[in-house]
Design a protein around this motif. Structure first.
Motif, PDB file in Angstrom:
ATOM      1  N   SER A 110       0.903  -1.284  -0.051  1.00  0.00           N
ATOM      2  CA  SER A 110       0.048   0.088   0.083  1.00  0.00           C
ATOM      3  C   SER A 110       0.857   1.167  -0.075  1.00  0.00           C
TER       4      SER A 110
ATOM      5  N   ILE B 157       2.801   4.265  -1.226  1.00  0.00           N
ATOM      6  CA  ILE B 157       2.822   5.283  -2.300  1.00  0.00           C
ATOM      7  C   ILE B 157       3.739   6.518  -2.081  1.00  0.00           C
TER       8      ILE B 157
ATOM      9  N   CYS C 194       4.919   9.985  -3.098  1.00  0.00           N
ATOM     10  CA  CYS C 194       4.122  11.235  -3.575  1.00  0.00           C
ATOM     11  C   CYS C 194       4.758  12.457  -3.326  1.00  0.00           C
TER      12      CYS C 194
ATOM     13  N   SER D  30      -1.562   4.374   0.892  1.00  0.00           N
ATOM     14  CA  SER D  30      -2.825   4.847   0.442  1.00  0.00           C
ATOM     15  C   SER D  30      -3.828   4.625   1.229  1.00  0.00           C
TER      16      SER D  30
ATOM     17  N   GLY E  57      -3.124   8.647   2.317  1.00  0.00           N
ATOM     18  CA  GLY E  57      -3.771   8.630   1.144  1.00  0.00           C
ATOM     19  C   GLY E  57      -5.138   9.150   1.369  1.00  0.00           C
TER      20      GLY E  57
ATOM     21  N   CYS F  13       0.420  10.889  -6.675  1.00  0.00           N
ATOM     22  CA  CYS F  13       1.376   9.641  -6.010  1.00  0.00           C
ATOM     23  C   CYS F  13       1.612   8.669  -7.032  1.00  0.00           C
TER      24      CYS F  13
ATOM     25  N   SER G 296       2.662   4.231  -7.354  1.00  0.00           N
ATOM     26  CA  SER G 296       2.623   3.104  -6.729  1.00  0.00           C
ATOM     27  C   SER G 296       3.897   2.088  -7.239  1.00  0.00           C
TER      28      SER G 296
END
Length: 357
Positions: free
Chosen positions: A124, A126, A128, A197, A201, A213, A215
């Protein structure tokens, strides 16, 4: 909204050995039961501030799953030296951690811990920048920019791969985060940083600042670096396997309930982790991101029994360990670089899960 919303990425390691443990917040519904002195008392330690990764344990306590299993579970705040050290030293019987820490601490740092339930089945994390930073449109634009880091070089290796797979060189500066990654970016001290996220997020979407963002799987980073779950010590497994089984299966039931009833579970977490000032609407949104993204596994497969929620995944985690090993990420108990790569099989077991094959 938080250090209550900022947490260190799952590869964070504890450095000190001495620490103090403090309790965290409201007692759950079973705490007033007068028969609690007949229950086996155990401690569960948070990995950071309370969030939806911990929610199954809060649900299991609130719904009486632990009590029905003969356990009186005390949920406590994370110790200064980290949950892994607390479990390894017997300060806490159980804690939230991740398979990366369980395996690397065991294979490289002389700890004796194992993950006994893995709730998160895919990454999960990310990476950013603020949406207002129009100079960053994809990971290759991280080149020459400043990364807000919590320390450690695992994230550096991940970011370098993302940049290079996007056509960049993989060269960037770093600054250590002082308070939160959000604040570090907003201050202009850094250009990009790491978030989750399923939590930060959600915060950015609901409250801002807006983020742009990227992944890891989309940019060639292999495996699951976010195999978050519950750990215990080898000593507990050897000396009190029945307690481990009871705790794991009650927690497993709590996570299953939360996956099937995200709104109710969110209300439980917001109420029973009141010290962390979690807004119920925020927690509900986080749970729906988890459910919709199938972060804990495919609900259809869980329902038909072809996948057991909580199963430790030795394949995707080993892919991540090997990838980090290629980047010379690891250090030993003395902080010296080592080319030894942790083995996922050394850091986890599925033997205590209900229904595990």
């Amino acid at each position: 909204m938080r250090k209550t919303v900022t947490r260190i990425l799952a590869t964070t390691a504890a450095a000190a050995m001495a620490f103090a443990v403090s309790g965290c917040g409201n007692t759950a519904n079973d705490a007033s039961d007068t028969s609690s002195d007949k229950l086996t008392k155990v401690t569960f330690m948070l990995a950071w501030t309370a969030d939806t990764n911990h929610i199954g344990v809060y649900v299991a306590k609130n719904k009486g799953y632990f009590k029905n299993a003969g356990l009186d579970v005390d949920i406590v705040a994370v110790a200064q030296a980290g949950a892994e050290q607390a479990v390894n030293n017997g300060v806490a019987e159980f804690a939230l951690s991740n398979l990366y820490n369980a395996a690397s601490y065991t294979d490289l740092k002389g700890a004796h811990i194992k993950q006994v339930l893995q709730v998160q089945q895919k990454p999960s994390a990310i990476w950013c920048a603020l949406a207002s930073n129009t100079a960053i449109k994809s990971p290759k634009d991280f080149d020459g920019k400043t990364f807000a880091t919590f320390g450690g070089n695992e994230s550096d290796i991940v970011i370098k791969r993302m940049i290079q797979n996007d056509g960049g060189k993989g060269e960037f500066d770093k600054v250590t985060v002082g308070t939160s990654t959000f604040k570090t970016l907003e201050s202009g001290k850094a250009d990009f940083g790491g978030f989750y996220s399923t939590w930060e997020g959600v915060q950015a979407e609901m409250y801002g600042p807006q983020l742009n963002c990227f992944s890891e799987p989309d940019y060639g980073v292999p495996g699951n670096g976010d195999a978050i779950g519950i750990i215990t010590s080898d000593k507990m497994i050897q000396e009190k396997p029945d307690v481990v089984r009871k705790f794991v299966q009650a927690a497993q039931q709590g996570y299953e309930y939360a996956y099937e009833n995200p709104d109710d579970a969110a209300a439980i977490l917001a109420k029973d982790a009141a010290d962390y000032n979690l807004e119920e609407a925020f927690v509900k949104k986080s749970m729906h991101v988890i459910v919709d993204g199938q972060y804990w596994g495919d609900p259809a497969k869980i329902k038909d029994g072809s996948f057991v929620l909580g199963t430790n995944d030795f394949v995707e985690t080993q892919k991540r360990f090997d990838f980090l090993g290629e980047g010379h990420a690891y250090t030993d108990a003395n902080g010296n670089p080592t080319d030894k790569v942790p083995q996922a099989k050394d850091g986890a077991t599925n033997e205590f899960l209900k229904g595990a094959k």
